[in-house]
Design an enzyme around this catalytic site. Structure first.
Site, PDB file in Angstrom:
ATOM      1  N   ASP A 118       0.798  -1.222   0.000  1.00  0.00           N
ATOM      2  CA  ASP A 118       0.000   0.000   0.000  1.00  0.00           C
ATOM      3  C   ASP A 118       0.832   1.275   0.000  1.00  0.00           C
ATOM      4  OD1 ASP A 118      -2.513  -1.231  -0.204  1.00  0.00           O
ATOM      5  OD2 ASP A 118      -2.469  -1.747   1.908  1.00  0.00           O
ATOM      6  N   GLY A 145       0.549   4.934  -1.602  1.00  0.00           N
ATOM      7  CA  GLY A 145       1.238   5.851  -0.698  1.00  0.00           C
ATOM      8  C   GLY A 145       0.420   6.200   0.528  1.00  0.00           C
ATOM      9  N   TYR A 169      -9.963  -0.672   2.916  1.00  0.00           N
ATOM     10  CA  TYR A 169      -9.326  -0.939   4.205  1.00  0.00           C
ATOM     11  C   TYR A 169      -8.750   0.312   4.845  1.00  0.00           C
ATOM     12  CZ  TYR A 169      -7.702  -4.502   7.446  1.00  0.00           C
ATOM     13  OH  TYR A 169      -7.533  -5.308   8.557  1.00  0.00           O
TER      14      TYR A 169
END
Lengths: 698, 698
Positions: free
Chosen positions: A330, A335, A414
């Site tokens: 990620d 970023g 998420y």
């Protein structure tokens, strides 16, 4: 007086006029200067797609002396401001990177990158994909075969394509499709992850070409059924208006009547210096890592040159095409800075909050302000230390106050809540709370599979790992450090140990760069030491130990791309010799990467690292076998890495924390409701006779 | 209304008139009845020394149906009140135990115990020892040889003797001697642990005979130098008046303007029933375990029949006589209840606090009130869960509120902060904070030894382990449970897993009582399951998993008494079939025990445990290689065991927690000091549109 002190101390704006500090993130004008410098290399009609315009930190040979001089209060020389820039020529696969000296107005280097080097995703790209993917007639035809109710709204979650070595040299996106609750199609916050569809288009980004449409396997094998009428299951919403909310939770407020205990100073347009309870450090922010801490010192003694989350990887367990490519990095793929939430007062932090902004650049090279990307506040962390003399009944007790710097990132479905936490005992923690919505896929009714959990009718959440790499660039009393580990080993039976109870601590020096594992059966503990700085009382080297929770190393086999790409995920610890700009444990460009450019390879240089400038990567994480309790939004799973002093101080450094006293804490008996004693300007009493110190004899 | 509700709910006194609940600790009159019943067995001139008069809990066959009926709101039949009693005939070694039915006024049994059965230490005994040991002429002579400054005050710390099989059949105490700072002899709270002496008398308790005076080895070998003039090092005080206290810490207050969210009901003279956020349970208190939780339910569903700390062991690493016998079992040797601190408002807890008392008995069989032995309060534990829809910018976020039940015990030099912590996601934690003063011994100057750390000039803190055993008596949706463990295992390379990334979860059933270990490389997770209670959505058994931190198992060899006595310390998990009154992992009588009567032996019965009434002992702890930072009082080392639902609920059980909103949380900007919005009777808004839910689009 307190008022002015505080209000100034927490208003970085006041300090903006200061000269930009070498670790301050790029300012708006610096970002614009970089954008213009690159565009000048091309005719105006050539459109560019910027992926990164970010601070190129000075080499340590320049920055370390600067920080030491600054710490000594000496005057400091200027250091050139530089930027790392990455961009595409729009609508091509021509990907470039370079370093530009903003001060000198020259490029240090500027190159077009070769194959298997792909830029990270960016916000505009993702939003654009979500819309345009659904406009392809072939995609519409595929969806039509699902015979969804009239007016169904389809949602597209583009996924970084991953790597499997099969026709994946070009930059691609794998798009997973979901639908909103058809009975509530206009509800923009409907939880579409509860209604995953078996259709997955693949897009080539350079020319936005639809490469193919994958049909997803939904059974117990890897067979993909031809598309057919889709059985729409009931929704599973997470927003509050769809819950029967609890009504018996009473408010709990945190009040700092005299203000906060920390001071803040701006070090540029963005970037702030923090001092709190003998700690000083600078806070930076960039697109890749989000929060970065520099020049962490305690009582002026150097501890950490740089602390940041280096990367994370989330490999999934489902071996079936196209799921076998699901492996997020990620930080590298998108970023942590780009995805940082705008934190709101009273929502993401409780108490007296200071917010820090970030400043990034968009795909046009324009500055983008990331408001409230970091929140800073103090927390009461329970009892720090206590001893009661049972002979007199006198209790000496101090509470633990912590300073928390928190940033929250949203990675599509998420969330990660990321925090650096400082305490008064010379300890620094890095905490990760994993929450958000599970990545879901469709599954036929009435079946189970061993690589995932059914979390809702028709919804499978595949098993996956979250493996994080915390980058620790130490300067324990200076930059010449070593990594050692202690073990507790039984003494052999002998005349000296006749009863077989004896054991001893043995220290092992790590001589070369390598990956290392924890051995819990030997009580193995890793320490970063400075043997040139000896404890005046016991003569032991000044050290900080690393306490990290256990985790299962990457399960994917050595020959798999998952394993090759996640160069940090196979050991608890990696230790390497410091090299400028080696920051990312999985390499600079993780999108569709092949491995070979991260910490595993740096370690393979087998450099001598004893009493040199070392960098330690601390891995930790989560083997996530989903529970149904993790849906629709999972309760945070908390993981914490701690860095703690070992023979660094001469005694408990929190011994000078004022005793825990009612005059200061102003608690109340629950039975009496909360009638707080009126503020008597309660301050720390120094006579040391706190309310706890009068309890009766045993 | 709120006021009355709260003030009544937190005033157990109001409920004292209720019939005593079967799990309520013994009342004053019950303790007195037991004392008198025993004394009646002897002529009045025979003086007794009581070690324990404590509740004999009803057999599960009686209590479980009672609790279920109570939970259903049905009327309950009375259960006989019984007591477990242990005592000596004073000034003899005649040690007895028995069970007395207070209701029926009869003894169920009453026996004199055989060899190697020794009673626990008690407060009177220890205080008496400390004084009288120093009155022996031989002890005075030995101390005189140290040529200590005029007026030096000697302090005696009596230690449980331990076991080595050498002339240790009688009940003995090993007394370690220390001195106060001679420049400050009148200071009763001087830290004598900074000045340990090499003299150690051994006392036989039955007749208070001085058995011998041990001279302590102070070098790198086991040679004991003849006593000589003692070099007095400088002191190392921990009390606040001897510190240069920090002056820059601002107050942080926790306010519950509408009162607390929990309700309390008395269940006897002592003992309270708690309900909070869908949780209900009863709190007991006894001399051995301190806090005990009974009948823990969530939303009425049974989870845990009984939760308590079963025992702990602290074996030391120094193999030299007499240190080789240093192995504390603080619960069995003395008792967590006996040693519980009197917790003071605003000192040991912060916020709105409810205190619970304990009631124990002294060596004369008289009731002793333990005031404020437990504090109960709510804590904000940061974010419970969050998801931001990056398409709309709407963030759904809930904070985690926890209910903490805390008790603090002082074991001579050392402290343990023990807490049960409940949250809104159906999770229960057991947290231990290890703090207090290291157990110290003298060491010659200028030397190092591998089994300890010099923490002050002339002061050695030997390495030691802290190993705890948490007893979990589950009733996951009923009393028929099984223990299983999940592992995440790689799939073999195949046509189904051609890329080598696949893995699967495999569940293993534990068929017989045994000890088990965690395997981190397989991601092994232990779960307590009820296969008769299936999740309505995914069909998986209702379960709770056990998350415990890693620890090094007992280092002392299998043949050593340390290892034999610490029956729980060699495995992460022990699982056994339930038997009434099997509660203590190291056996009933740990003082100078020989082993053979604890959980290792119960496990060796190899009983079938699948789908039966099981008990799980969860071990965790600390390999304590002392740091100088751990002296004079160590910063708390925090360890936490978590019990978490797995497919027990149908979704995240904290989804119904009201959204985190400023109207409820009332935070402020640090820059604005803390001007709290006036209390507007802020309550939970249920429209679900919190301040967090309005942030701007990506």
């Amino acid at each position: 007086m307190a008022t002015t002190e505080i209000s100034s101390s927490v208003a970085p704006k006041l300090a903006k006029s200061l000269a930009t500090h070498p670790v301050a993130p790029l300012s708006s004008s610096e970002i614009e200067a970089c954008r213009d410098a690159i565009q000048k290399l091309y005719p105006p009609e050539v459109k560019l797609l910027f992926k990164q315009i970010t601070l190129r930190e000075p080499p340590k040979a320049e920055l370390a002396p600067f920080l030491d001089a600054e710490a000594r209060g000496e005057s400091t020389h200027l250091i050139d401001r530089k930027a790392f820039i990455a961009y595409y020529i729009r609508n091509t696969n021509k990907f470039h990177e370079g370093v530009y000296s903003i001060t000198q107005r020259v490029f240090e280097y500027h190159v077009r990158l070769g194959e298997h080097k792909h830029g990270n995703g960016d916000a505009e790209e993702i939003v654009d994909l979500e819309k345009r993917v659904l406009e392809f007639p072939e995609v519409k035809d595929a969806i039509a075969k699902l015979k969804l109710p009239e007016g169904t709204v389809i949602i597209c979650d583009p996924w970084i394509y991953g790597s499997d070595g099969v026709n994946d040299a070009e930059r691609l996106w794998q798009c997973f499709l979901y639908m909103r609750d058809p009975k509530n199609s206009s509800f923009a916050d409907s939880n579409h992850y509860a209604l995953p569809l078996p259709v997955s288009p693949v897009i080539r980004t350079e020319d936005f070409k639809l490469i193919r449409i994958d049909i997803l396997p939904t059974g117990t094998d890897n067979f993909c059924k031809p598309l057919e009428a889709f059985h729409v299951h009931p929704p599973n919403e997470y927003t509050s208006e769809y819950q029967q909310l609890r009504t018996d939770l009473k408010p709990l407020n945190i009040i700092q009547p005299d203000g906060v205990s920390f001071q803040i100073r701006g070090i540029g347009e963005i970037g702030e210096a923090v001092s709190w309870q003998k700690w000083t450090f600078k806070v930076g922010f960039n697109a890749r890592e989000g929060m970065v801490l520099y020049d962490v010192r305690y009582n002026g003694r150097p501890l950490f040159y740089r602390l940041s989350l280096s990367d994370m990887t989330i490999p999934y367990a489902d071996p079936r095409h196209p799921f076998h490519k699901k492996q997020a990095f990620d930080l590298g793929d998108v970023g942590a800075g780009v995805m940082a939430n705008n934190l709101r007062l009273g929502c993401d932090c409780l108490g007296s909050i200071h917010y820090m902004n970030g400043l990034l650049s968009d795909s046009f090279g324009n500055p983008v302000l990331m408001e409230n990307a970091i929140c800073v506040h103090e927390v009461d962390a329970g009892i720090s230390w206590k001893h009661t003399n049972y002979r007199t009944g006198r209790a000496a007790v101090a509470r633990s106050r912590e300073l928390v710097l928190q940033s929250i990132i949203t990675v599509a479905n998420y969330e990660y809540i990321l925090a650096f936490i400082f305490n008064q005992a010379g300890e620094v923690d890095y905490e990760v709370r994993a929450t958000g919505v599970l990545s879901t896929q469709p599954i036929d009714e009435g079946i189970e599979v061993p690589w995932g959990t059914v979390v809702h009718p028709g919804v499978l959440a595949a098993h996956h790992q979250h493996i994080f790499s915390l980058r620790v660039d130490p300067m324990i009393d200076g930059h010449t450090n070593r990594l050692v580990y202690d073990e507790a080993l039984p003494m052999p039976l002998s005349d000296f140990n006749p009863h077989g109870v004896g054991y001893y601590a043995q220290e092992t020096i790590v001589s070369q760069s390598c990956g290392l594992d924890t051995d819990y059966d030997k009580g193995r503990v890793f320490k970063i030491q400075n043997v040139a700085s000896r404890n005046p009382i016991n003569g032991k080297p000044a050290a900080y130990k690393i306490q990290a929770p256990p985790f299962q190393k990457i399960v994917a086999g050595k020959e798999s791309f998952h394993n090759k790409r996640a160069e940090f995920a196979d050991h608890n610890i990696y230790v390497v010799k410091y090299h400028d700009w080696e920051l990312y444990a999985a390499g600079q460009w993780t999108n569709q990467s092949r491995g070979g450019e991260g910490v595993r390879n740096w370690a393979d240089r087998k450099e001598e690292i004893v009493d040199s400038d070392i960098v330690v990567y601390v891995q930790f994480g989560l083997q996530h076998i989903p529970r149904i309790e993790d849906f629709p939004v999972m309760p945070a799973e908390v993981m914490k890495v701690s860095l703690k002093p070992v023979n660094f101080f001469e005694k408990n450094p929190a011994l000078d924390v004022p005793p825990s006293e009612q005059a200061f804490n102003r608690s109340t008996l629950a039975a009496e409701m909360h009638r707080q004693p009126a503020t008597n300007g309660a301050t720390v009493t120094t006579n040391g006779l706190g309310c706890c110190e009068t309890s009766s004899k045993l």
